[in-house]
Write a protein that holds these residues in place. Structure first.
Motif, PDB file in Angstrom:
ATOM      1  N   VAL B 214      -0.522  -1.752  -0.012  1.00  0.00           N
ATOM      2  CA  VAL B 214       0.335  -1.179   1.037  1.00  0.00           C
ATOM      3  C   VAL B 214       1.640  -1.972   1.065  1.00  0.00           C
ATOM      4  O   VAL B 214       1.700  -3.107   0.596  1.00  0.00           O
ATOM      5  CB  VAL B 214      -0.331  -1.227   2.441  1.00  0.00           C
ATOM      6  CG1 VAL B 214      -1.571  -0.376   2.494  1.00  0.00           C
ATOM      7  CG2 VAL B 214      -0.638  -2.650   2.848  1.00  0.00           C
ATOM      8  N   THR B 218       3.893  -2.768   6.779  1.00  0.00           N
ATOM      9  CA  THR B 218       3.335  -1.469   7.174  1.00  0.00           C
ATOM     10  C   THR B 218       2.783  -1.537   8.599  1.00  0.00           C
ATOM     11  O   THR B 218       2.133  -2.505   8.981  1.00  0.00           O
ATOM     12  CB  THR B 218       2.207  -1.068   6.194  1.00  0.00           C
ATOM     13  OG1 THR B 218       2.796  -0.812   4.927  1.00  0.00           O
ATOM     14  CG2 THR B 218       1.465   0.168   6.667  1.00  0.00           C
ATOM     15  N   THR B 219       3.086  -0.510   9.376  1.00  0.00           N
ATOM     16  CA  THR B 219       2.534  -0.440  10.734  1.00  0.00           C
ATOM     17  C   THR B 219       1.603   0.755  10.886  1.00  0.00           C
ATOM     18  O   THR B 219       0.763   0.771  11.768  1.00  0.00           O
ATOM     19  CB  THR B 219       3.654  -0.324  11.773  1.00  0.00           C
ATOM     20  OG1 THR B 219       4.500   0.782  11.412  1.00  0.00           O
ATOM     21  CG2 THR B 219       4.491  -1.596  11.826  1.00  0.00           C
ATOM     22  N   ASP B 220       1.768   1.747  10.022  1.00  0.00           N
ATOM     23  CA  ASP B 220       0.930   2.940  10.097  1.00  0.00           C
ATOM     24  C   ASP B 220      -0.090   2.878   8.963  1.00  0.00           C
ATOM     25  O   ASP B 220       0.244   3.132   7.798  1.00  0.00           O
ATOM     26  CB  ASP B 220       1.822   4.183   9.964  1.00  0.00           C
ATOM     27  CG  ASP B 220       1.009   5.461  10.101  1.00  0.00           C
ATOM     28  OD1 ASP B 220      -0.218   5.376  10.251  1.00  0.00           O
ATOM     29  OD2 ASP B 220       1.618   6.552  10.047  1.00  0.00           O
ATOM     30  N   ALA B 222      -2.830   4.711   8.693  1.00  0.00           N
ATOM     31  CA  ALA B 222      -3.622   5.930   8.513  1.00  0.00           C
ATOM     32  C   ALA B 222      -3.762   6.301   7.032  1.00  0.00           C
ATOM     33  O   ALA B 222      -4.882   6.601   6.577  1.00  0.00           O
ATOM     34  CB  ALA B 222      -3.010   7.073   9.310  1.00  0.00           C
ATOM     35  N   PRO B 223      -2.676   6.264   6.246  1.00  0.00           N
ATOM     36  CA  PRO B 223      -2.845   6.601   4.824  1.00  0.00           C
ATOM     37  C   PRO B 223      -3.778   5.625   4.092  1.00  0.00           C
ATOM     38  O   PRO B 223      -4.594   6.050   3.283  1.00  0.00           O
ATOM     39  CB  PRO B 223      -1.418   6.500   4.261  1.00  0.00           C
ATOM     40  CG  PRO B 223      -0.522   6.674   5.434  1.00  0.00           C
ATOM     41  CD  PRO B 223      -1.254   6.062   6.583  1.00  0.00           C
ATOM     42  N   SER B 226      -7.360   6.308   4.891  1.00  0.00           N
ATOM     43  CA  SER B 226      -7.814   7.498   4.156  1.00  0.00           C
ATOM     44  C   SER B 226      -8.206   7.117   2.736  1.00  0.00           C
ATOM     45  O   SER B 226      -9.206   7.602   2.202  1.00  0.00           O
ATOM     46  CB  SER B 226      -6.699   8.539   4.109  1.00  0.00           C
ATOM     47  OG  SER B 226      -6.439   9.015   5.395  1.00  0.00           O
ATOM     48  N   GLN B 227      -7.413   6.240   2.114  1.00  0.00           N
ATOM     49  CA  GLN B 227      -7.720   5.812   0.745  1.00  0.00           C
ATOM     50  C   GLN B 227      -8.989   4.969   0.698  1.00  0.00           C
ATOM     51  O   GLN B 227      -9.771   5.061  -0.249  1.00  0.00           O
ATOM     52  CB  GLN B 227      -6.539   5.033   0.168  1.00  0.00           C
ATOM     53  CG  GLN B 227      -5.328   5.914  -0.123  1.00  0.00           C
ATOM     54  CD  GLN B 227      -4.142   5.106  -0.632  1.00  0.00           C
ATOM     55  OE1 GLN B 227      -4.238   4.377  -1.593  1.00  0.00           O
ATOM     56  NE2 GLN B 227      -3.011   5.239   0.042  1.00  0.00           N
ATOM     57  N   GLN B 255     -10.434   6.120  12.749  1.00  0.00           N
ATOM     58  CA  GLN B 255     -10.946   7.086  11.771  1.00  0.00           C
ATOM     59  C   GLN B 255     -12.451   6.951  11.548  1.00  0.00           C
ATOM     60  O   GLN B 255     -13.005   7.601  10.660  1.00  0.00           O
ATOM     61  CB  GLN B 255     -10.211   6.909  10.428  1.00  0.00           C
ATOM     62  CG  GLN B 255      -8.724   7.193  10.484  1.00  0.00           C
ATOM     63  CD  GLN B 255      -8.412   8.550  11.079  1.00  0.00           C
ATOM     64  OE1 GLN B 255      -9.085   9.539  10.792  1.00  0.00           O
ATOM     65  NE2 GLN B 255      -7.426   8.613  11.952  1.00  0.00           N
TER      66      GLN B 255
END
Lengths: 289, 399
Positions: B214, B218-220, B222-223, B226-227, B255
Motif C-alpha cells: 500500500v 494510506t488512510t483508506d 478498504a482496497p 479486499s485484497q 469488512q
C-alpha cells in the motif's frame, strides 16, 4: 463486483472530503484572489477544539458546531489581521503569508495538544450492508453531508443576492465596489464560509485516521489536485474534481499498483490539464492588453 | 598608519581559530578531557518538531525522566548527567548542525539516544570519524550499521528485519500457514516485509506468503482489506506505521476480516490502541521492550519516573523506549573506572555483557557485535491494553 463497489464508494467518501476542502479553497480564491495554504492547518486547529468539547462529554454534534465556529472565527481573524493589510493584487505575498500562518497553527497545535495522535469519535457509528459489501455509516454520512453542503453553497452563489455580490467581487473587486457591492464584507464572508467548510471536512475525515497536527496535509494536496482538475474557478468543478481524485486513487491502488497510485492519478490530471488547461469545468479567462 | 604584517597575521590566525571552533573542530580522540568531577555531558539529536515529533517528543521525555531519576538518586558513580537535546526536525542538514553544536560547542562525550536513521547517517562522518565521539543506544537503526561492526557505534534495539522474522515465527508457531503481508511501498518497508516469507519458510517449510503493498500515508484501507480477503490467508502481517496499522484494523473489522493479525515493533504503541479502539482487540505485535503495564518493580519505577519528571506524557511504549535506552547507557557508564571520556565509554560498551534494565532485553556487546540484542517481547492487546506474552524471545536467524 462487491470489491469494486466498495472501492468506489470508499473513494467517493474520501473524495467528498477533498471536494469540501477544495470548495473552501475556491470560494476564498474567487472572492479574494488568495490561495489559502493555511486552510488545512486552521481547520485542524478547530478540530482540536472539537476534541476538547468531546472530552468534556458534550457530544459529537456539539463538537462539530464548535469546530465550524472556531474555524470561522479563525478565518476572520487571519483575513483581517494578516491578509487584508496586504491590499489587493498581492497574490504571492498573500500566498507566503498563508504558508506562514499554516506553520504557526501547526506549532500551536503541537505545543498545546502535543504530537501524539488522538481519536475523535465519528458523527454516527455502525455499519450498513449493501450487497455483500459493508460500509461504515460514517462514510455514507460524509458523502451525504458533503453533498448537502455543496448544494447549499451552489444555491447561495447562484440564487441569492449575496452570492451575486460574491461573484461580482470575484470578477473585479474594484468594479464591484463602484456598483455598490461591499467588497470587504464579501471577502470576510468568503473566508468564513471557506473555513467553515474546511472544518466540516476535517471533522468528517479525522475519525477515520486519527487527529494529529498534520492530519490534513495529504487531503489538502489532493484537494488542490481536485480543483485544478475541475477548474480553479469552478465551484462544482472543485467538488467533482475532488471526488474524481478520491475514486481514481482507490481504483489505482486496487487495480493498477499501490506504488504508483499517486503517479497514476496525477499523470491523468496532467494529461487532462494539457488538453484543457482551464480544467474540466473552469472557464478560460482573457485579459485585455 | 599601516598595520604591521605580523599583526595582520595574528588577526587572521585568531579569526581562523574562531571559525574552526565554530565549525566544531574537536581533538581527535574524542570529546572533551575529563577531570573526573562535574557532570557527564552527553547529547542527542531528536525530532522535536515536524511529523516525526510524534515519536521524538515522548522518546526524549522518557529518557529525560530516567536521567532525572538517576540524578536525584546520586548520578553515575556520584556524577550528575547533563543530557543536552537538540531538535533535528528529522532533517539531515539540521542533524549535522546539531552534531556540530553538541560535539564542538557543548563538548559532549557521547551521543546517547539520538533519533533518525537517515539524518544520523549524515552526521556519522563528523561525529564518529572526525571527532571520534561514540553514538550509542540510537533509536532505530539498520543492518548495515552493525554488519560489520562500526567503530564507536553501538545499538540497543532489535533491527526491523529481525522484528519481521520474529513476527513471522510467532504466526507460524501459532498455526498460520498462509501469510498475507500488508506493507507500505517504500523500499525501507518492503525490505523489512521481505524478511517474513523466508523466516516463515524456515520455521515451517511450505508456508506461503502473499504481499499486499500500500502507499505510504494510506488512510483508506478498504482496497487493501479486499485484497487480503481475496488472498485467502490465515494470518495478516502488518509492516506499517502505527496510525496506518490502526486504520487497517478498523477497515478489517468493518469488512468482517477477523484473521489473526501481527505487527512489527512500531505498531506496539498506544497510538494503535487509541486510534483503532475495539478493532485493536486481540492484535499481536512484537515489541522492543516489556509492556509498560507490567506489575514489576522496574516498570513501576518507570511509571513513577514519568509521573514525576514528565507529567504531561503517557507511561507507554513511546516514553518507555527512550527510558530504556537511557537506562542501558547508565548501566554501562557505571562500569567505567576513572575519567568518563569518549574512549572510555566506547571501551565500556565494547566489553559490556548481560546489561540488565528490567524493561528492555538484557544486552551484550563485544568487539564483533555492536548490537546489544536481537530479542523481542511478544505483546497482545487485551481489554484495550498491551499485555506481554511470556518473556523476551530471540529473533530467528535470517538467511
Amino acid at each position: 463486483m462487491s470489491e469494486l463497489f466498495l472501492v468506489v464508494v470508499s473513494g467517493i467518501a474520501s473524495g467528498a472530503v477533498y471536494g469540501l476542502l477544495g470548495l473552501g479553497l475556491v470560494i476564498i480564491y474567487r472572492a479574494t484572489d488568495v490561495v489559502n495554504f493555511a486552510l488545512a492547518s486552521m481547520a485542524t486547529l478547530a478540530v482540536y477544539v472539537a476534541l476538547m468539547v468531546v472530552q468534556r462529554g458534550l457530544g459529537v454534534g456539539s463538537a462539530v458546531i464548535a469546530a465550524v465556529l472556531v474555524a470561522v472565527v479563525l478565518g476572520l481573524v487571519v483575513r483581517e489581521l494578516v491578509i487584508r493589510p496586504l491590499g489587493t493584487g498581492r497574490l504571492f505575498a498573500a500566498l507566503v503569508m498563508t504558508m506562514g500562518v499554516s506553520l504557526i497553527a501547526e506549532a500551536v497545535i503541537s505545543d498545546v495538544w502535543g504530537t501524539e495522535p488522538h481519536a475523535l469519535p465519528p458523527l454516527v457509528g455502525g455499519t450498513v450492508m449493501l450487497g455483500s459489501a459493508t460500509l461504515a455509516t460514517q462514510d455514507l454520512m460524509v458523502i451525504g453531508v458533503s453533498a448537502v453542503a455543496m448544494l447549499a453553497v451552489g444555491y447561495l452563489f447562484t440564487r441569492t443576492t449575496l452570492g451575486s455580490a460574491m461573484r461580482a467581487a470575484a470578477e473585479s473587486a474594484t468594479t464591484a465596489q463602484i456598483v455598490g457591492v461591499p467588497a470587504q464584507r464579501v471577502a470576510r464572508i468568503a473566508w468564513a464560509l471557506g473555513l467553515g467548510l474546511a472544518a466540516l471536512a476535517a471533522v468528517l475525515y479525522v475519525p477515520r485516521v486519527g487527529l494529529a497536527p498534520t492530519v490534513l496535509a495529504a487531503p489538502l494536496f489532493r484537494a488542490f489536485a481536485g480543483i485544478f482538475l475541475g477548474g480553479l474557478t469552478s465551484m462544482h468543478g472543485a467538488v467533482i474534481g475532488g471526488v474524481a481524485i478520491g475514486v481514481l486513487e482507490n481504483l489505482a491502488a486496487s487495480y493498477v499498483s499501490a506504488n504508483f497510485r499517486d503517479t497514476f492519478v496525477f499523470a491523468l490530471t496532467i494529461l487532462i490539464l494539457l488538453l484543457r488547461p482551464q480544467g474540466l469545468f473552469g472557464t478560460r479567462s482573457f485579459e485585455r492588453v | 598608519m599601516r598595520p604591521r604584517p605580523t599583526s595582520a597575521l595574528a588577526a587572521l590566525a585568531a579569526v581562523l581559530a574562531i571559525v574552526l571552533t565554530a565549525c566544531g573542530g574537536s581533538p581527535a580522540g574524542g570529546g572533551a578531557a575529563d577531570d573526573g568531577s562535574g557532570p557527564i555531558k552527553i547529547g542527542a539529536w531528536i525530532p522535536l518538531s515536524g511529523p516525526q515529533a510524534a515519536s521524538g517528543v515522548p522518546q526524549m521525555e522518557g529518557a529525560k525522566a530516567y536521567f532525572s531519576w538517576v540524578n536525584d538518586h546520586g548520578g553515575i558513580n556520584g556524577r550528575q548527567i547533563d543530557w543536552i537535546v537538540k531538535d533535528n526536525a528529522y532533517d539531515p542538514q539540521q542533524t549535522v548542525q546539531a552534531a556540530r553544536q553538541l560535539v564542538g560547542q557543548e563538548n559532549v562525550v557521547a551521543i546517547v539516544n539520538a533519533n533518525g536513521v537517515a539524518p544520523s547517517e549524515a552526521a556519522f562522518p563528523f561525529v564518529l570519524e572526525q571527532s571520534q565521539v561514540p553514538i550509542v543506544d540510537h533509536y532505530g537503526g539498520i543492518a548495515s550499521w552493525y554488519t560489520p561492526s562500526r567503530p564507536l557505534l553501538f545499538g540497543t534495539q532489535t533491527l526491523y528485519e529481525d522484528q519481521a522474522a520474529a513476527m513471522a515465527q510467532w504466526a507460524v508457531q501459532s498455526g498460520a500457514r498462509k501469510l498475507v503481508v500488508v506493507h507500505d511501498d517504500p523500499k525501507a518497508f518492503a525490505d523489512v516485509a521481505g524478511q517474513i516469507g523466508p523466516a516463515a519458510e524456515r520455521e515451517q517449510p511450505g508456508v506461503t506468503t502473499t504481499a499486499v503493498p500500500v502507499k505510504l500515508g494510506t488512510t483508506d484501507f478498504a482496497p487493501a482489506v479486499s485484497q487480503v480477503k481475496a488472498a485467502g490467508g490465515d494470518a495478516v502481517m502488518l509492516v506499517l506505521p502505527a496510525p496506518e496499522a490502526a486504520a487497517y484494523l478498523k477497515a478489517a473489522a468493518l469488512q468482517g476480516v477477523s484473521l489473526p493479525t501481527y505487527g512489527y515493533a512500531p505498531t506496539a504503541s498506544g497510538t494503535t490502541v487509541t486510534l483503532a479502539g475495539p478493532a485493536a482487540e486481540g492484535y499481536h505485535s512484537v515489541s522492543l521492550v516489556r509492556s509498560p503495564t507490567e506489575q514489576t518493580p522496574e516498570m513501576q519505577q518507570f511509571r513513577d519516573a514519568i509521573a514525576k519528571y514528565s507529567p504531561g506524557q503517557p507511561a507507554d511504549f513511546s516514553t518507555l523506549l527512550g527510558y530504556a535506552n537511557a537506562a542501558v547507557f547508565v548501566e554501562i557508564a557505571k562500569t567505567i573506572q576513572g575519567p568518563v571520556t569518549s574512549k572510555s565509554i566506547a571501551d565500556a560498551y565494547g566489553r559490556a555483557s548481560d546489561v540488565k534494565t528490567g524493561v528492555a532485553p538484557d544486552m551484550s556487546f563485544s568487539a564483533q557485535s555492536h548490537l546489544g540484542t536481537r530479542d523481542v517481547q511478544r505483546v497482545t492487546v487485551r481489554n484495550g491494553q498491551w499485555v506481554s506474552e511470556g518473556d523476551f524471545v530471540s529473533a530467528p536467524e535470517r538467511g
